[in-house]
Structures are given as structure tokens and as C-alpha cells.
Design an enzyme around this catalytic site. Structure first.
Site, mmCIF file in Angstrom:
data_model
loop_
_atom_site.group_PDB
_atom_site.id
_atom_site.type_symbol
_atom_site.label_atom_id
_atom_site.label_comp_id
_atom_site.label_asym_id
_atom_site.label_seq_id
_atom_site.Cartn_x
_atom_site.Cartn_y
_atom_site.Cartn_z
ATOM 1 N N CYS A 138 61.874 76.075 42.406
ATOM 2 C CA CYS A 138 63.328 75.928 42.307
ATOM 3 C C CYS A 138 63.736 75.890 40.834
ATOM 4 C CB CYS A 138 63.770 74.650 43.017
ATOM 5 S SG CYS A 138 63.377 73.142 42.126
ATOM 6 N N GLU B 116 55.824 71.004 42.629
ATOM 7 C CA GLU B 116 55.520 71.289 41.218
ATOM 8 C C GLU B 116 55.609 70.017 40.385
ATOM 9 O OE1 GLU B 116 57.554 72.821 43.237
ATOM 10 O OE2 GLU B 116 57.619 74.986 42.890
ATOM 11 N N CYS C 266 59.678 67.718 44.330
ATOM 12 C CA CYS C 266 59.041 68.994 44.652
ATOM 13 C C CYS C 266 57.540 68.952 44.379
ATOM 14 C CB CYS C 266 59.653 70.106 43.803
ATOM 15 S SG CYS C 266 61.312 70.591 44.304
ATOM 16 N N CYS D 175 62.459 72.944 38.858
ATOM 17 C CA CYS D 175 61.015 72.979 38.596
ATOM 18 C C CYS D 175 60.661 74.026 37.553
ATOM 19 C CB CYS D 175 60.241 73.205 39.890
ATOM 20 S SG CYS D 175 60.177 71.698 40.876
ATOM 21 N N ASN E 39 55.190 68.375 48.028
ATOM 22 C CA ASN E 39 56.542 67.796 47.992
ATOM 23 C C ASN E 39 56.570 66.467 48.745
ATOM 24 O OD1 ASN E 39 56.125 69.532 50.228
ATOM 25 N ND2 ASN E 39 58.319 69.756 50.598
ATOM 26 N N GLU F 247 59.407 64.068 50.281
ATOM 27 C CA GLU F 247 60.832 63.872 50.588
ATOM 28 C C GLU F 247 61.141 62.399 50.821
ATOM 29 O OE1 GLU F 247 61.742 66.645 53.758
ATOM 30 O OE2 GLU F 247 61.509 68.346 52.413
HETATM 31 N N1 THU Z 1 60.382 72.504 47.387
HETATM 32 C C1 THU Z 1 59.319 72.370 46.551
HETATM 33 O O1 THU Z 1 58.492 71.460 46.700
HETATM 34 N N2 THU Z 1 59.202 73.260 45.527
HETATM 35 C C2 THU Z 1 60.091 74.255 45.288
HETATM 36 O O2 THU Z 1 60.087 74.819 44.218
HETATM 37 C C3 THU Z 1 61.011 74.642 46.354
HETATM 38 C C4 THU Z 1 61.411 73.508 47.241
HETATM 39 C C5 THU Z 1 60.529 71.517 48.463
HETATM 40 C C6 THU Z 1 61.644 70.542 48.236
HETATM 41 C C7 THU Z 1 61.953 70.106 49.647
HETATM 42 O O3 THU Z 1 61.071 69.033 49.978
HETATM 43 C C8 THU Z 1 61.610 71.318 50.500
HETATM 44 O O4 THU Z 1 60.813 72.154 49.683
HETATM 45 C C9 THU Z 1 62.820 72.092 50.975
HETATM 46 O O5 THU Z 1 63.662 72.428 49.929
#
Ligand code: THU
Length: 135
Positions: A88, A57, A55, A91, A44, A46
Site C-alpha cells: 500500500c 510490510e 500491514c 508501506c 498483517n 488487524e
Molecule cells: N495489507 C497488507 O498487509 N499489506 C499491503 O500492502 C496491503 C494491505 C493488509 C492490511 C489489511 O490487514 C488487509 O491487507 C486488507 O487491506
């Protein structure tokens, strides 16, 4: 968990360390076995402007396409905590674009124990996909 899933877990754990997650502190890794036989991983990423983050994925899918893979044969996600980190909602739809309904999605927590084995269809029932657009 053994064989290909262990290999995917190692790839996801390796890339997870490179996540840029200063806001959530939640480091996620994803690894894809693609149709070209290669493994593509992503973390991920941010952003200070929160909605611009992506994310793990999404990163793994981008890596797959950039590297020449076209389809997801298997995907594994991992992150902090004991509970398996599941993709999520957004994704799940991203995975839908590049996989089949019966494509395995394996979700793992930080300790690697008690993985959750699902198919994409179980995570995203009654889904909308490319074939609806008849392209
Ligand atoms: N996150 C992912 O990378 N994949 C997911 O499917 C769940 C959430 C990340 C997004 C964000 O950077 C952190 O987790 C908290 O939500």
C-alpha cells in the site's frame, strides 16, 4: 522465480498463515532480505479498532530491526488472489526509509505465478526520504 526470491516467497507464505485478519480475511505476508544476510518476515495484524491494524510490510520491517538488520536489500509481498499483492502507499514509504531507490520489490499473488518485479522507485516515484532532512 528461483533462488533468493523463491526463498523469500516461502518465508512470506509461511508467515502469511499467521496473519491476524479476521475483518478483511485478506492474509498478507512479506519477507525481507536484509543487509545482515538474514530473512525477516511479517504478516498483517488487524485490530477491532480498524485504523490500529498494521500491514505485513510494517511487521517485517519491525522484525528486521528487532533482529539486527538495518537495511532492506530485497522485499517480497504475497497475499490472496491471482493478482500480485503490491505494498500500500503507506508501506511504500515505510520501505523507502530502509532501502535504496533501486531496491527490488517483488509482488506475488497466491498462486505464485506472474510475479511483478519492480524497484522501489517505480512504486514510489519522486519520493521523499531521510536525506531530505539532512540527518
Ligand atoms: N495489507 C497488507 O498487509 N499489506 C499491503 O500492502 C496491503 C494491505 C493488509 C492490511 C489489511 O490487514 C488487509 O491487507 C486488507 O487491506
Amino acid at each position: 522465480m528461483d533462488g533468493i526470491d523463491q526463498t523469500l516467497l516461502e518465508a512470506a507464505n509461511r508467515v502469511r498463515k499467521n496473519a491476524h485478519a479476521p475483518y478483511s480475511g485478506f492474509f498478507v505476508g512479506a519477507a525481507i532480505l536484509a543487509d545482515d544476510g538474514n530473512i525477516y518476515a511479517g504478516c498483517n495484524v488487524e485490530n477491532a479498532a480498524y485504523p490500529q491494524g498494521s500491514c505485513a510490510e510494517a511487521s517485517a520491517i519491525s522484525a528486521m530491526l528487532a533482529g539486527g538488520g538495518r537495511r532492506i536489500k530485497r522485499i517480497l509481498t504475497t497475499g490472496p488472489g491471482k493478482e500480485p499483492v503490491t505494498p500500500c502507499g503507506g508501506c511504500r514509504q515505510r520501505i523507502r526509509e530502509f532501502s535504496d531507490l533501486d531496491t527490488p520489490v517483488i509482488c506475488v499473488g497466491a498462486d505464485g505465478k506472474k510475479p511483478l518485479f519492480s524497484t522501489l522507485e517505480q512504486l514510489l516515484p519522486h519520493s521523499f526520504g531521510p536525506e531530505f532532512l539532512d540527518k
